[in-house]
Design a protein around this motif. Structure first.
Motif, short mmCIF file in Angstrom:
data_model
loop_
_atom_site.label_atom_id
_atom_site.label_comp_id
_atom_site.label_asym_id
_atom_site.label_seq_id
_atom_site.Cartn_x
_atom_site.Cartn_y
_atom_site.Cartn_z
N UNK A 87 0.83 -1.21 0.00
CA UNK A 87 0.00 0.00 0.00
C UNK A 87 0.85 1.25 0.00
N UNK A 88 0.42 2.29 0.70
CA UNK A 88 1.19 3.54 0.78
C UNK A 88 2.55 3.31 1.43
N UNK A 89 3.39 4.32 1.38
CA UNK A 89 4.73 4.24 1.95
C UNK A 89 4.64 3.84 3.43
N UNK A 156 -2.92 8.59 12.00
CA UNK A 156 -2.72 9.04 10.63
C UNK A 156 -2.20 7.92 9.75
N UNK A 157 -1.25 7.14 10.28
CA UNK A 157 -0.75 5.97 9.55
C UNK A 157 -1.87 4.97 9.29
N UNK A 158 -2.69 4.74 10.31
CA UNK A 158 -3.78 3.77 10.20
C UNK A 158 -4.76 4.16 9.10
N UNK A 159 -5.14 5.43 9.07
CA UNK A 159 -6.06 5.91 8.02
C UNK A 159 -5.42 5.79 6.64
N UNK A 163 -6.66 0.85 7.60
CA UNK A 163 -6.84 -0.18 8.62
C UNK A 163 -7.85 0.26 9.69
N UNK A 164 -8.66 1.28 9.41
CA UNK A 164 -9.56 1.83 10.40
C UNK A 164 -10.49 0.79 11.02
N UNK A 165 -10.89 -0.20 10.25
CA UNK A 165 -11.86 -1.17 10.76
C UNK A 165 -11.25 -2.18 11.73
N UNK A 166 -9.94 -2.38 11.64
CA UNK A 166 -9.32 -3.40 12.49
C UNK A 166 -8.37 -2.84 13.55
N UNK A 167 -7.88 -1.62 13.32
CA UNK A 167 -6.94 -1.03 14.27
C UNK A 167 -7.57 0.18 14.94
#
Length: 276
Positions: A87-89, A156-159, A163-167
């Motif tokens: 995914x993103x960096x 911010x990393x999570x978004x 991963x908002x639904x699991x973290x």
């Protein structure tokens, strides 16, 4: 005539005194010169000794740093292929964040445990790596930070990595807690009192600067919230304080044992097989 003799005697006396003074001055100069030579020689020997010592230290440092760089690079080569959906960096590793070798060790423990619930004390790069490494298991990850600034960075990393639904990123300010008869500055327990059946308890906070043995309360406080097969992971065990914390936990909970010593900076504490 008498006056002339007395004058000559006076002059002779002064000459004798001047001669004595010159002899004494010559001796003093010689002594000073000898002392200076000895001092200069001592300084020279000290400089040679320090240069030799520092050369050896530098050689050891370069060797250790080179070995460390090779190990961390090898770990990265093994780690990135484990990301099924790049995914993103990724957040930077190392420094205050987990280094690649520790992340690789964590990856192997996740595969072994296949956790349903992870509680992480002190989020960051490890949070995102765990998000990817647990995709196949649908793991619920709760990560806790004591400062809003840190929590917001992790959030911010999570978004960014979706991963908002699991973290879930939670804020748990530090407060005085009594554990094993001692006072500690530790996370507000109300922030994660609802978390139970923890399969992996990852302890990477609070920071060392917040107090002596800052991470000690984690295991005694959360022990009853662990699942039977849970792994307790303590980061930064290259430091003396964390080593002492681990030894204290082991002595206070004889039903648990440590494993994987020296694999990375991560120490592993688990129930003995005959206790399961």
């Amino acid at each position: 005539m008498t006056d002339s003799i007395e004058q000559l005697q006076f002059i002779e006396k002064k000459l004798d005194q001047l001669t004595e003074a010159v002899i004494k001055l010559s001796k003093d100069i010689h002594d000073i010169d000898t002392q200076n030579k000895e001092a200069i020689e001592a300084v020279k020997n000290e400089i040679v000794s320090q240069v030799s010592t520092n050369r050896l230290r530098l050689q050891r440092h370069v060797t250790t740093s080179s070995t460390e760089t090779i190990q961390q690079t090898e770990a990265l080569w093994q780690l990135y292929p484990q990301l099924d959906t790049p995914g993103p960096i990724m957040p930077p590793s190392g420094n205050f964040a987990m280094d690649p070798r520790t992340l690789l060790h964590l990856s192997s423990l996740i595969k072994e445990t296949r956790p349903k619930v992870i509680l992480e004390l002190g989020g960051g790069a490890s949070t995102i790596w765990m998000g990817y490494l647990t995709e196949a298991f649908g793991t619920k990850i709760i990560t806790v930070d004591h400062l809003k600034e840190y929590r917001n960075i992790t959030e911010g990393y999570v978004r960014r990595h979706n991963f908002n639904k699991r973290i879930e990123c939670r804020l748990a300010p530090l407060e005085n807690v009594a554990v094993s008869g001692h006072e500690f500055l530790w996370y507000s327990q109300s922030s994660f009192s609802d978390v139970t059946d923890i399969d992996i308890l990852l302890i990477d906070g609070p920071p060392q600067a917040t107090g002596e043995s800052a991470r000690y309360p984690a295991f005694p406080t959360l022990r009853e919230s662990l699942s039977p097969q849970a792994l307790v992971l303590l980061d930064d065990t290259h430091r003396k304080t964390e080593q002492e914390i681990l030894e204290r936990w082991s002595s206070e909970a004889p039903g648990y044992e440590t494993r994987d010593r020296g694999v990375s900076r991560l120490a592993v504490l688990q129930k003995r097989r005959n206790e399961l």
